[in-house]
Write a protein that holds these residues in place. Structure first.
Motif, short mmCIF file in Angstrom:
data_model
loop_
_atom_site.label_atom_id
_atom_site.label_comp_id
_atom_site.label_asym_id
_atom_site.label_seq_id
_atom_site.Cartn_x
_atom_site.Cartn_y
_atom_site.Cartn_z
N ALA A 96 0.87 -1.18 0.00
CA ALA A 96 0.00 0.00 0.00
C ALA A 96 0.90 1.22 0.00
CB ALA A 96 -0.92 0.01 1.20
N GLN A 97 0.83 2.02 -1.05
CA GLN A 97 1.67 3.20 -1.17
C GLN A 97 0.87 4.35 -1.77
OE1 GLN A 97 5.39 2.76 -3.23
NE2 GLN A 97 6.21 1.28 -1.78
N ARG A 98 1.26 5.54 -1.38
CA ARG A 98 0.71 6.73 -2.02
C ARG A 98 1.30 6.82 -3.43
NH1 ARG A 98 1.93 12.92 0.03
NH2 ARG A 98 0.11 13.94 -0.93
N ALA A 99 0.45 7.06 -4.42
CA ALA A 99 0.91 7.12 -5.80
C ALA A 99 0.03 8.11 -6.56
CB ALA A 99 0.88 5.75 -6.45
N TRP A 100 0.37 8.30 -7.84
CA TRP A 100 -0.31 9.32 -8.64
C TRP A 100 -0.61 8.78 -10.02
CZ3 TRP A 100 -1.36 13.95 -6.18
CH2 TRP A 100 -0.75 14.09 -4.93
N LEU A 101 -1.87 8.86 -10.43
CA LEU A 101 -2.27 8.43 -11.76
C LEU A 101 -2.16 9.59 -12.75
CD1 LEU A 101 -5.49 6.30 -11.18
CD2 LEU A 101 -3.18 5.48 -11.71
N TYR A 102 -1.73 9.25 -13.94
CA TYR A 102 -1.68 10.23 -15.03
C TYR A 102 -2.24 9.57 -16.28
CZ TYR A 102 0.31 12.77 -19.01
OH TYR A 102 0.48 13.41 -20.20
N VAL A 103 -3.27 10.18 -16.85
CA VAL A 103 -3.92 9.66 -18.06
C VAL A 103 -3.66 10.67 -19.18
CG1 VAL A 103 -6.06 8.81 -19.08
CG2 VAL A 103 -5.71 8.66 -16.59
N PRO A 104 -2.77 10.36 -20.11
CA PRO A 104 -2.47 11.33 -21.17
C PRO A 104 -3.69 11.74 -21.99
CG PRO A 104 -0.79 9.61 -21.12
CD PRO A 104 -1.88 9.18 -20.19
N SER A 105 -4.58 10.78 -22.30
CA SER A 105 -5.77 11.08 -23.11
C SER A 105 -7.01 10.52 -22.42
CB SER A 105 -5.64 10.49 -24.52
OG SER A 105 -4.53 11.05 -25.20
N PRO A 106 -7.53 11.20 -21.41
CA PRO A 106 -8.72 10.68 -20.72
C PRO A 106 -9.93 10.72 -21.64
CG PRO A 106 -8.19 12.88 -19.92
CD PRO A 106 -7.06 12.47 -20.81
N SER A 107 -10.71 9.65 -21.64
CA SER A 107 -11.91 9.61 -22.46
C SER A 107 -13.03 10.38 -21.79
CB SER A 107 -12.33 8.16 -22.71
OG SER A 107 -12.46 7.46 -21.48
N GLY A 108 -14.05 10.71 -22.56
CA GLY A 108 -15.13 11.55 -22.06
C GLY A 108 -15.85 10.97 -20.87
N ASN A 109 -16.00 9.63 -20.83
CA ASN A 109 -16.73 9.04 -19.70
C ASN A 109 -15.96 9.22 -18.40
OD1 ASN A 109 -14.80 7.12 -20.78
ND2 ASN A 109 -15.68 5.62 -19.40
N LEU A 110 -14.63 9.23 -18.45
CA LEU A 110 -13.84 9.50 -17.25
C LEU A 110 -14.04 10.95 -16.80
CD1 LEU A 110 -10.41 7.73 -17.92
CD2 LEU A 110 -12.34 6.90 -16.58
N LEU A 111 -14.04 11.86 -17.76
CA LEU A 111 -14.18 13.27 -17.42
C LEU A 111 -15.57 13.56 -16.86
CD1 LEU A 111 -12.46 14.86 -20.54
CD2 LEU A 111 -11.51 14.62 -18.25
N SER A 112 -16.61 12.94 -17.43
CA SER A 112 -17.96 13.21 -16.96
C SER A 112 -18.19 12.61 -15.58
CB SER A 112 -18.99 12.66 -17.95
OG SER A 112 -18.87 11.25 -18.08
N ALA A 113 -17.51 11.48 -15.29
CA ALA A 113 -17.67 10.84 -13.99
C ALA A 113 -16.79 11.48 -12.94
CB ALA A 113 -17.36 9.35 -14.09
N GLY A 114 -15.80 12.24 -13.38
CA GLY A 114 -14.84 12.80 -12.45
C GLY A 114 -13.68 11.85 -12.33
N VAL A 115 -12.56 12.21 -12.88
CA VAL A 115 -11.39 11.34 -12.84
C VAL A 115 -10.77 11.42 -11.46
CG1 VAL A 115 -9.13 10.87 -13.84
CG2 VAL A 115 -10.97 11.76 -15.29
N PRO A 116 -10.55 10.27 -10.80
CA PRO A 116 -10.90 8.93 -11.22
C PRO A 116 -12.30 8.54 -10.78
CG PRO A 116 -9.69 8.79 -9.19
CD PRO A 116 -9.81 10.27 -9.53
#
Length: 312
Positions: free
Chosen positions: A199-219
């Motif tokens: 279990a570690q603190r980490a950071w997600l990076y999505v170069p090209s987030p799709s619209g469904n991720l953006l509408s749902a709130g990434v992540p």
């Protein structure tokens, strides 16, 4: 016996050189027909090299340290001087290269998870180079359910790469301002691996987030939320879940527990499901799903029914 195994903490010894590590792994590789395993295994390093070249990182392409195939991906070390450029422009370029490949080829779609870490590992052109905790953590990050969930939730037409950065990489290169990758493009997650003590603190990076991720709130919060193990549930009583999005206050999550309130008050906030038993001077309130915007003050014992599944 020719191999000498050192005894930890028995004496001081030189620290191995710091190396950055990059690992990539193909989504749903094992689900491919067997005839495709070998060619896809060969294709992934080729696509990575193509992206390194297009990102003007030919020196890194030709100077990989302890490279290894994982069957459905690759891992290699490199001089951390290149680390800022691997975060940007390499990761966005890799996403672009995969997008072009997926739109023009008739073969299986190649979508990758990538993890980036840095730490001291042996690198002396000898057997065992690259092995150590930093390499283990690189693979754990790659296998974390948070990065897997993000890639699974994203549209395969738009999102071809999801990267997870260790907190050390994020602090040194991103927060330090050495890379063009801005902190606002990264999302903090508690990286965990099912069945592993990790279990570690980490950071997600999505170069090209799709619209469904953006509408749902990434992540997607429910997919990325850390689920405590049974033996740690009691330790999580009343503890707020980590915020999935920088700048957004975390929501409190309760798991199969009761919260004792003797003096003062307890505020119940957020969206909650299940039954609530307030003992003491209060009565029992039963409901299916309720939302409190400002909180209720209670005294006595507050029992919250339902586990993590009921919170959703």
């Amino acid at each position: 016996m020719s191999v000498t195994v050192p005894a930890p903490w028995s004496q001081s010894r030189p620290l191995p050189p710091y190396r950055a590590l990059l690992a990539v792994d193909a989504k749903d590789f094992t689900g491919l027909p067997s005839v495709l395993h070998a060619p896809v295994s060969e294709l992934i390093p080729e696509l990575v090299d193509r992206a390194l070249e297009k990102a003007e990182l030919k020196d890194l392409r030709d100077a990989k340290r302890f490279p290894a195939s994982t069957g459905d991906g690759i891992v290699f070390g490199f001089d951390p001087i290149h680390l800022p450029y691997v975060l940007w422009p390499f990761l966005p370029v890799l996403d672009e290269i995969l997008g072009q490949y997926n739109s023009s080829e008739v073969g299986p779609r190649i979508r990758l998870r990538a993890s980036v870490h840095v730490g001291p590992v042996p690198d002396a052109d000898a057997p065992g180079d690259g092995n150590g905790t930093p390499r283990n953590d690189t693979h754990r990050l790659l296998d974390s359910r948070q990065v897997k969930a993000m890639l699974a939730n994203a549209s395969e037409q738009t999102t071809h790469v999801v990267a997870i950065l260790s907190n050390r990489v994020y602090e040194d290169a991103v927060i330090g301002g050495y890379t063009q990758l801005h902190p606002d493009r990264c999302t903090e997650v508690p990286a965990t691996v099912d069945g592993k003590n990790f279990a570690q603190r980490a950071w997600l990076y999505v170069p090209s987030p799709s619209g469904n991720l953006l509408s749902a709130g990434v992540p997607a919060r429910e997919e990325l939320k850390e689920a405590p193990s049974a033996d740690s549930a009691d330790a999580a009583v009343g503890a707020p879940a980590a915020s999935a999005t920088p700048g957004v206050p975390p929501a409190a999550t309760y798991h199969r527990n009761s919260q004792e309130v003797r003096d003062g008050s307890a505020a119940l906030m957020g969206g909650v499901g299940g039954d609530f038993n307030f003992t003491g001077r209060s009565t029992t309130h039963r409901a299916a799903n309720q939302h409190w915007g400002s909180g209720d003050n209670v005294s006595g014992s507050k029992h919250v029914g339902g586990g993590a599944e009921d919170d959703r």
